[in-house]
Structure formats: structure tokens, C-alpha cells
Enzyme design. Structure first.
Site, mmCIF file in Angstrom:
data_model
loop_
_atom_site.group_PDB
_atom_site.id
_atom_site.type_symbol
_atom_site.label_atom_id
_atom_site.label_comp_id
_atom_site.label_asym_id
_atom_site.label_seq_id
_atom_site.Cartn_x
_atom_site.Cartn_y
_atom_site.Cartn_z
ATOM 1 N N ASP A 39 1.571 -1.823 12.325
ATOM 2 C CA ASP A 39 1.895 -2.329 10.987
ATOM 3 C C ASP A 39 2.182 -3.824 11.088
ATOM 4 O OD1 ASP A 39 3.550 -3.141 8.705
ATOM 5 O OD2 ASP A 39 3.442 -1.027 8.153
ATOM 6 N N ARG B 149 0.846 -1.193 0.000
ATOM 7 C CA ARG B 149 0.000 0.000 0.000
ATOM 8 C C ARG B 149 0.881 1.243 0.000
ATOM 9 N NH1 ARG B 149 -4.150 1.575 4.868
ATOM 10 N NH2 ARG B 149 -2.230 2.157 5.922
ATOM 11 N N ASP C 201 5.550 -5.131 9.580
ATOM 12 C CA ASP C 201 6.713 -4.737 10.387
ATOM 13 C C ASP C 201 6.774 -5.545 11.677
ATOM 14 O OD1 ASP C 201 7.200 -2.896 8.429
ATOM 15 O OD2 ASP C 201 6.838 -1.121 9.664
ATOM 16 N N THR D 176 -1.213 7.690 -0.605
ATOM 17 C CA THR D 176 -2.493 7.653 -1.327
ATOM 18 C C THR D 176 -3.384 6.500 -0.843
ATOM 19 O OG1 THR D 176 -1.618 6.166 -2.996
ATOM 20 C CG2 THR D 176 -1.358 8.522 -3.404
HETATM 21 C C1 PRP Z 1 -0.799 -4.039 4.871
HETATM 22 C C2 PRP Z 1 -1.718 -5.210 5.137
HETATM 23 C C3 PRP Z 1 -2.634 -5.205 3.942
HETATM 24 C C4 PRP Z 1 -2.764 -3.719 3.657
HETATM 25 C C5 PRP Z 1 -4.078 -3.259 4.240
HETATM 26 O O1 PRP Z 1 0.186 -4.396 3.980
HETATM 27 O O2 PRP Z 1 -1.034 -6.425 5.310
HETATM 28 O O3 PRP Z 1 -2.111 -5.882 2.810
HETATM 29 O O4 PRP Z 1 -1.686 -3.062 4.330
HETATM 30 O O5 PRP Z 1 -4.346 -1.954 3.867
HETATM 31 P P1 PRP Z 1 -5.576 -1.574 2.928
HETATM 32 O O6 PRP Z 1 -6.746 -2.372 3.384
HETATM 33 O O7 PRP Z 1 -5.727 -0.106 3.186
HETATM 34 O O8 PRP Z 1 -5.189 -1.882 1.502
HETATM 35 P P2 PRP Z 1 1.341 -3.374 3.524
HETATM 36 O O9 PRP Z 1 0.920 -2.646 2.299
HETATM 37 O O10 PRP Z 1 1.775 -2.530 4.685
HETATM 38 O O11 PRP Z 1 2.507 -4.335 3.066
HETATM 39 P P3 PRP Z 1 3.348 -5.442 3.891
HETATM 40 O O12 PRP Z 1 2.432 -6.598 4.136
HETATM 41 O O13 PRP Z 1 4.467 -5.761 2.975
HETATM 42 O O14 PRP Z 1 3.845 -4.805 5.162
HETATM 43 N N1 URA Z 2 -1.760 -2.038 7.365
HETATM 44 C C1 URA Z 2 -1.325 -2.450 8.571
HETATM 45 O O1 URA Z 2 -0.369 -3.247 8.663
HETATM 46 N N2 URA Z 2 -1.925 -1.967 9.668
HETATM 47 C C2 URA Z 2 -2.957 -1.119 9.617
HETATM 48 O O2 URA Z 2 -3.487 -0.724 10.666
HETATM 49 C C3 URA Z 2 -3.406 -0.696 8.346
HETATM 50 C C4 URA Z 2 -2.795 -1.170 7.231
#
Ligand code: PRP
Ligand code: URA
Length: 212
Positions: free
Chosen positions: A203, A103, A206, A107
Site C-alpha cells: 500500500d 479506493r 501506508d 468494491t
Molecule cells: C491507492 C493508490 C491509487 C489507488 C490505485 O490509493 O495511490 O490512488 O489506490 O488503485 P486503483 O487503480 O484500483 O484505483 P488509496 O485509495 O489506497 O488511497 P491513499 O493514497 O490515501 O492511500
Molecule cells: N493501491 C496501492 O497502494 N497498492 C496497490 O498495490 C494497489 C492499490
């Protein structure tokens, strides 16, 4: 779209420790797996099965077994990987496809950076795993990929969901033409201005794998 909140004290107990900012990565990974296994029990309630004749040491009887084609499990990288083990423990014969999505933190739009799915998903039940449903953008894009390839029954499994993400799924997938179900451990209060789920757990990627 059907929404099922897995309302169970063990799930609420484990989610509480998962949310706690003092929980370290090894414990977070273990809890995410355990929670997935508990949610899998609900998520697979309508997994397709067929009759299967066996003989016990006492008598012949008809049981059931998973139908072919076997279900496909799709974790959304990175954070969805933390749920994969907990799911395949219950469905060891399922196949696994991968979607990498990130994400954009300004944006909130998802960007797909990896896609390793079978071309033809006709007749397949698919389970999409991601711990967080925030705006819902990532999950909706993932489900649209699966629909384009012919998936005919989709269950999204998340540990937490924001009301905003559920509404976005409901609106965007209203014309999906196939059953779409969301199984989640909790519906939290809202998103904050940074797009994080409140109270949430921070997150997820993370906390599972370290800050990138
Ligand atoms: C996080 C999570 C989802 C997304 C949710 O991933 O694991 O995939 O954000 O957000 P949304 O519903 O607003 O789309 P992230 O993009 O942080 O990537 P990661 O899993 O690599 O940390
Ligand atoms: N992605 C995450 O990992 N945590 C949140 O709260 C939202 C998006």
C-alpha cells in the site's frame, strides 16, 4: 492512449529498493521523489515550449522557454503527494491542483473526497501523479474530472502499473478526444484478489505516510 515504460537501470534499481518490504518510510519517501524526477524527464518530453530570444556573452541566439499557460500538476492524494516534490523540482513554474481519492477496498471503486482544481483547464497540459495504477478506477475518474474542465493534453505518471489498469484506461479513455499518455516505471504481472499489484510494493499511501 500512448504507454511509455521508462526502461532505465537507475529506475529499476530504485524501484527494487522501493518494493523491498524492509525499506522504511523515510527511505521510501526519498526514493519515490527521486523516481518521480527520473520519470519526469520522460513525462515532459512533449511539454509545450516557445522560442525565446537571449544574448549570451558572445552572441544573440534563440532558445526556448515553457509556453503559457503553464502546465498543471495534479497529485492524487494521499500517495500522489509523495511524487509532487520530485515533479516540481523539474517544473518549478507549474501550478498544482489537488484531487483526494480513496479506493473502497471491497468494491475497488474510488471515492473522491477532495477536489481543488482550477475551473477552466482549457489549453492546459496536465500531469496526474499517482504511484499506483491498479484497477485504474482512481486514475480514470481523475482524468475524467480534468477532461470535464477542458484539459487538452493529459499525462499520467505512475511508479507501477498493472496490466488490468492499463486496459481499463485504454477502454475508458478511448473517446477522450485529447492525447492521453501513461508514463510508468514498470508494468507488473497482475492484480491479486485484494486488488493489489503483484509483485508491487504494497500500500503506497501506508508506506509513505503510515497506516490509516
Ligand atoms: C491507492 C493508490 C491509487 C489507488 C490505485 O490509493 O495511490 O490512488 O489506490 O488503485 P486503483 O487503480 O484500483 O484505483 P488509496 O485509495 O489506497 O488511497 P491513499 O493514497 O490515501 O492511500
Ligand atoms: N493501491 C496501492 O497502494 N497498492 C496497490 O498495490 C494497489 C492499490
Amino acid at each position: 492512449m500512448r504507454v511509455h515504460v521508462a526502461d532505465h537501470p537507475l529506475i529499476a534499481h530504485k524501484l527494487t529498493y522501493l518494493r523491498d518490504k524492509r525499506t522504511d518510510s523515510p527511505t521510501f519517501r526519498r526514493l519515490a521523489e527521486e523516481l518521480m524526477t527520473l520519470l519526469a524527464y520522460e513525462a515532459t518530453r512533449e511539454v509545450r515550449v516557445e522560442p525565446f530570444e537571449i544574448e549570451t556573452p558572445v552572441a544573440a541566439t534563440t532558445g526556448i522557454k515553457l509556453s503559457n499557460p503553464k502546465p498543471l500538476i495534479v497529485p492524487i492524494l494521499r500517495a500522489g503527494l509523495g511524487m509532487l516534490e520530485g515533479m516540481v523540482r523539474l517544473l518549478p513554474s507549474a501550478e498544482v491542483g489537488f484531487l483526494g481519492m480513496q479506493r473502497d477496498e471491497e468494491t475497488f471503486q474510488p471515492v473522491t473526497y477532495a477536489n481543488r482544481l482550477p475551473d477552466d483547464l482549457s489549453g492546459r497540459q496536465v500531469y496526474v501523479l499517482d504511484p499506483m495504477l491498479a484497477t485504474g478506477g482512481s486514475m480514470v475518474d481523475a482524468i475524467n474530472y480534468l477532461l470535464e474542465r477542458g484539459a487538452d493534453d493529459i499525462t499520467a505518471v505512475t511508479l507501477l502499473a498493472a496490466p488490468e489498469g492499463i486496459s481499463h484506461m485504454e477502454k475508458s479513455l478511448a473517446d477522450a478526444g485529447v492525447p492521453v499518455t501513461l508514463v510508468t516505471g514498470s508494468i507488473d504481472q497482475q492484480l491479486n484478489e485484494l486488488g493489489y499489484i503483484v509483485p508491487g510494493l504494497g500500500d503506497a499511501g501506508d508506506r509513505l505516510y503510515g497506516v490509516v
